[in-house]
Design a protein around this motif. Structure first.
Motif, short mmCIF file in Angstrom:
data_model
loop_
_atom_site.label_atom_id
_atom_site.label_comp_id
_atom_site.label_asym_id
_atom_site.label_seq_id
_atom_site.Cartn_x
_atom_site.Cartn_y
_atom_site.Cartn_z
N ASP A 18 0.83 -1.21 0.00
CA ASP A 18 0.00 0.00 0.00
C ASP A 18 0.86 1.25 0.00
O ASP A 18 0.54 2.25 -0.65
CB ASP A 18 -0.95 0.01 1.19
N LEU A 19 1.98 1.22 0.73
CA LEU A 19 2.89 2.37 0.76
C LEU A 19 3.52 2.64 -0.60
O LEU A 19 3.82 3.79 -0.92
CB LEU A 19 3.99 2.16 1.80
N LEU A 20 3.73 1.60 -1.41
CA LEU A 20 4.29 1.80 -2.74
C LEU A 20 3.36 2.64 -3.62
O LEU A 20 3.81 3.45 -4.41
CB LEU A 20 4.52 0.45 -3.44
N ARG A 46 9.82 0.30 -13.11
CA ARG A 46 10.88 -0.54 -13.67
C ARG A 46 10.97 -1.81 -12.82
O ARG A 46 11.15 -1.74 -11.61
CB ARG A 46 12.19 0.22 -13.67
N LEU A 47 10.83 -2.95 -13.49
CA LEU A 47 10.77 -4.23 -12.80
C LEU A 47 11.98 -5.09 -13.08
O LEU A 47 12.52 -5.10 -14.18
CB LEU A 47 9.52 -5.00 -13.24
N ASN A 48 12.38 -5.84 -12.07
CA ASN A 48 13.39 -6.89 -12.25
C ASN A 48 12.72 -8.20 -12.63
O ASN A 48 13.29 -9.01 -13.33
CB ASN A 48 14.21 -7.10 -10.97
N GLU A 49 11.50 -8.41 -12.12
CA GLU A 49 10.78 -9.66 -12.37
C GLU A 49 9.29 -9.37 -12.50
O GLU A 49 8.77 -8.48 -11.84
CB GLU A 49 10.95 -10.63 -11.21
N LEU A 50 8.63 -10.16 -13.33
CA LEU A 50 7.18 -10.12 -13.43
C LEU A 50 6.70 -11.53 -13.76
O LEU A 50 7.16 -12.14 -14.73
CB LEU A 50 6.71 -9.15 -14.52
N ALA A 51 5.81 -12.05 -12.94
CA ALA A 51 5.18 -13.35 -13.20
C ALA A 51 3.68 -13.11 -13.38
O ALA A 51 3.08 -12.36 -12.62
CB ALA A 51 5.42 -14.30 -12.05
N VAL A 52 3.12 -13.73 -14.40
CA VAL A 52 1.70 -13.59 -14.70
C VAL A 52 1.09 -14.97 -14.79
O VAL A 52 1.59 -15.84 -15.50
CB VAL A 52 1.48 -12.84 -16.04
N ARG A 53 0.01 -15.16 -14.05
CA ARG A 53 -0.74 -16.41 -14.12
C ARG A 53 -2.16 -16.07 -14.56
O ARG A 53 -2.80 -15.20 -13.96
CB ARG A 53 -0.75 -17.10 -12.77
N LEU A 54 -2.60 -16.72 -15.62
CA LEU A 54 -3.93 -16.49 -16.16
C LEU A 54 -4.84 -17.66 -15.82
O LEU A 54 -4.41 -18.81 -15.87
CB LEU A 54 -3.87 -16.36 -17.69
N GLY A 96 14.19 -1.88 -6.96
CA GLY A 96 14.67 -1.67 -5.60
C GLY A 96 14.35 -2.81 -4.65
O GLY A 96 14.56 -2.72 -3.44
N GLY A 97 13.80 -3.92 -5.19
CA GLY A 97 13.47 -5.07 -4.36
C GLY A 97 12.06 -5.05 -3.79
O GLY A 97 11.69 -5.92 -3.01
N ASP A 98 11.27 -4.04 -4.17
CA ASP A 98 9.89 -3.95 -3.68
C ASP A 98 9.03 -5.01 -4.36
O ASP A 98 9.06 -5.17 -5.57
CB ASP A 98 9.30 -2.57 -3.97
N ARG A 99 8.26 -5.73 -3.54
CA ARG A 99 7.39 -6.80 -4.04
C ARG A 99 5.98 -6.25 -4.22
O ARG A 99 5.48 -5.50 -3.38
CB ARG A 99 7.39 -7.95 -3.05
N PHE A 100 5.32 -6.65 -5.32
CA PHE A 100 3.98 -6.16 -5.66
C PHE A 100 3.14 -7.34 -6.14
O PHE A 100 3.59 -8.14 -6.95
CB PHE A 100 4.10 -5.10 -6.76
N ARG A 101 1.92 -7.40 -5.64
CA ARG A 101 0.95 -8.42 -6.08
C ARG A 101 -0.36 -7.72 -6.38
O ARG A 101 -0.76 -6.80 -5.66
CB ARG A 101 0.65 -9.43 -4.98
#
Length: 110
Positions: A18-20, A46-54, A96-101
């Protein structure tokens, strides 16, 4: 006690996210799912990783771990997605290592 620790960890992760202030949007065009994750200023993250599940929100057993390509504009695309209603589960890691879902639903029209 383990359940309580798990709940606290989930709440801490949610508070950090939420802070992001990041938010994801999905759109469908030309047979591809377009994904953009933006910050509070409206800039693409800017992302280091992105995983998408459909998956199908109706419960059909069609969950797919999607192949992702970066678009020239800085967003992301998932190719060869069929029309219909979809549940989109995103997990991203910022530079920066921030995780997002985020979980989205959308209707892809041909």
């Amino acid at each position: 006690a383990a359940d309580t620790a798990e709940v606290r960890a989930t709440e801490a992760e949610r508070a950090a996210q939420d802070l992001l202030g990041w938010h994801a949007k999905a759109a469908y065009a030309d047979g591809a799912l377009q994904i953009a994750i933006r910050d509070t200023e409206g800039e693409l993250v800017r992302l280091n990783e992105l995983a998408v599940r459909l998956g199908r929100p109706t419960g059909e057993a069609v969950d797919i771990t999607a192949s992702i390509i970066k678009t020239p504009g800085g967003g992301y695309a998932v190719m060869d997605m069929d029309a219909g209603y979809w549940r989109i589960d995103l997990v991203a890691m910022g530079e920066g290592g921030d995780r997002f879902r985020q979980h989205l639903t959308m209707r892809a029209k041909q």
